[in-house]
Design a protein around this motif. Sequence first.
Motif, PDB file in Angstrom:
ATOM      1  N   LEU A  54     -20.248  29.561 -15.989  1.00 52.09           N
ATOM      2  CA  LEU A  54     -21.365  30.106 -14.894  1.00 52.09           C
ATOM      3  C   LEU A  54     -22.435  28.908 -14.732  1.00 52.09           C
ATOM      4  CD1 LEU A  54     -21.867  33.543 -16.181  1.00 52.09           C
ATOM      5  CD2 LEU A  54     -21.115  32.990 -13.781  1.00 52.09           C
ATOM      6  N   PHE A  55     -22.912  28.201 -15.832  1.00 50.88           N
ATOM      7  CA  PHE A  55     -23.831  27.156 -15.672  1.00 50.88           C
ATOM      8  C   PHE A  55     -23.147  26.024 -14.915  1.00 50.88           C
ATOM      9  CE2 PHE A  55     -26.131  23.262 -17.412  1.00 50.88           C
ATOM     10  CZ  PHE A  55     -27.184  23.717 -17.145  1.00 50.88           C
ATOM     11  N   GLU A  56     -21.866  25.665 -14.916  1.00 49.42           N
ATOM     12  CA  GLU A  56     -21.279  24.781 -14.369  1.00 49.42           C
ATOM     13  C   GLU A  56     -21.452  24.809 -12.786  1.00 49.42           C
ATOM     14  OE1 GLU A  56     -17.096  21.898 -14.541  1.00 49.42           O
ATOM     15  OE2 GLU A  56     -17.304  23.839 -15.447  1.00 49.42           O
ATOM     16  N   ILE A  57     -20.897  25.980 -12.360  1.00 46.49           N
ATOM     17  CA  ILE A  57     -20.770  26.755 -10.954  1.00 46.49           C
ATOM     18  C   ILE A  57     -21.964  26.769 -10.603  1.00 46.49           C
ATOM     19  CG2 ILE A  57     -19.932  28.845  -9.749  1.00 46.49           C
ATOM     20  CD1 ILE A  57     -17.891  28.970 -12.035  1.00 46.49           C
ATOM     21  N   GLU A  58     -23.001  27.512 -11.191  1.00 44.43           N
ATOM     22  CA  GLU A  58     -24.096  27.577 -10.497  1.00 44.43           C
ATOM     23  C   GLU A  58     -24.919  26.350 -10.257  1.00 44.43           C
ATOM     24  OE1 GLU A  58     -27.594  29.073 -12.904  1.00 44.43           O
ATOM     25  OE2 GLU A  58     -27.912  30.733 -11.578  1.00 44.43           O
TER      26      GLU A  58
ATOM     27  N   ILE B 158     -32.158  18.392 -17.945  1.00 49.33           N
ATOM     28  CA  ILE B 158     -32.388  19.084 -16.635  1.00 49.33           C
ATOM     29  C   ILE B 158     -33.770  20.058 -16.472  1.00 49.33           C
ATOM     30  CG2 ILE B 158     -31.183  21.101 -15.414  1.00 49.33           C
ATOM     31  CD1 ILE B 158     -28.425  20.012 -16.361  1.00 49.33           C
ATOM     32  N   TYR B 159     -33.956  20.655 -17.755  1.00 52.79           N
ATOM     33  CA  TYR B 159     -34.984  21.491 -17.806  1.00 52.79           C
ATOM     34  C   TYR B 159     -36.387  20.452 -17.322  1.00 52.79           C
ATOM     35  CZ  TYR B 159     -38.749  24.725 -19.483  1.00 52.79           C
ATOM     36  OH  TYR B 159     -39.967  25.037 -19.490  1.00 52.79           O
TER      37      TYR B 159
ATOM     38  N   TYR C 198     -26.053  17.140 -15.251  1.00 51.71           N
ATOM     39  CA  TYR C 198     -25.340  18.265 -15.359  1.00 51.71           C
ATOM     40  C   TYR C 198     -23.823  17.753 -16.006  1.00 51.71           C
ATOM     41  CZ  TYR C 198     -27.380  22.679 -13.408  1.00 51.71           C
ATOM     42  OH  TYR C 198     -28.269  23.562 -13.106  1.00 51.71           O
ATOM     43  N   ALA C 199     -23.437  16.588 -15.381  1.00 56.25           N
ATOM     44  CA  ALA C 199     -22.173  16.282 -15.857  1.00 56.25           C
ATOM     45  C   ALA C 199     -22.143  15.842 -17.413  1.00 56.25           C
ATOM     46  CB  ALA C 199     -21.570  15.032 -15.159  1.00 56.25           C
TER      47      ALA C 199
END
Length: 131
Positions: free
Chosen positions: A45-49, A88-89, A119-120
Amino acid sequence: VGATKILVMPLPDISNLAPLDDERLRELKEQTPQDSSLFNRLYALFEIEGATLIKDIVESLAVGDRSAVHEAVHKVKGSAAAMGASRIYALVSASIDICRADGDLGQLSGLPSILEIEYASYLKDAKRFLD
């Protein structure tokens, strides 16, 4: 008399932060020891979102929609906190400050590219927590 311009710090240097918080990921996995697939689902989900939200940020920046930029980076912030995505945060926290202070959205022009890289990096590093 001209309007007072609020100065806002540009995006932070995140090079001293680890891509992910190992302790946070261990906590996530320990929350449901009977369901080892939970982290795998959260990871997916984290990857898609992430990809969707980066696209939203790009589109919002292109039209100068401060509210939409703020909304998208706020969503990234929440999921980054939950998933232990430290870099990211930090990036999106600073981005929210720029949005809230009516800072120059141009300061965020590089954010989508940096987020793609981060993200990657996170996803690559977090794979070791997958079952």
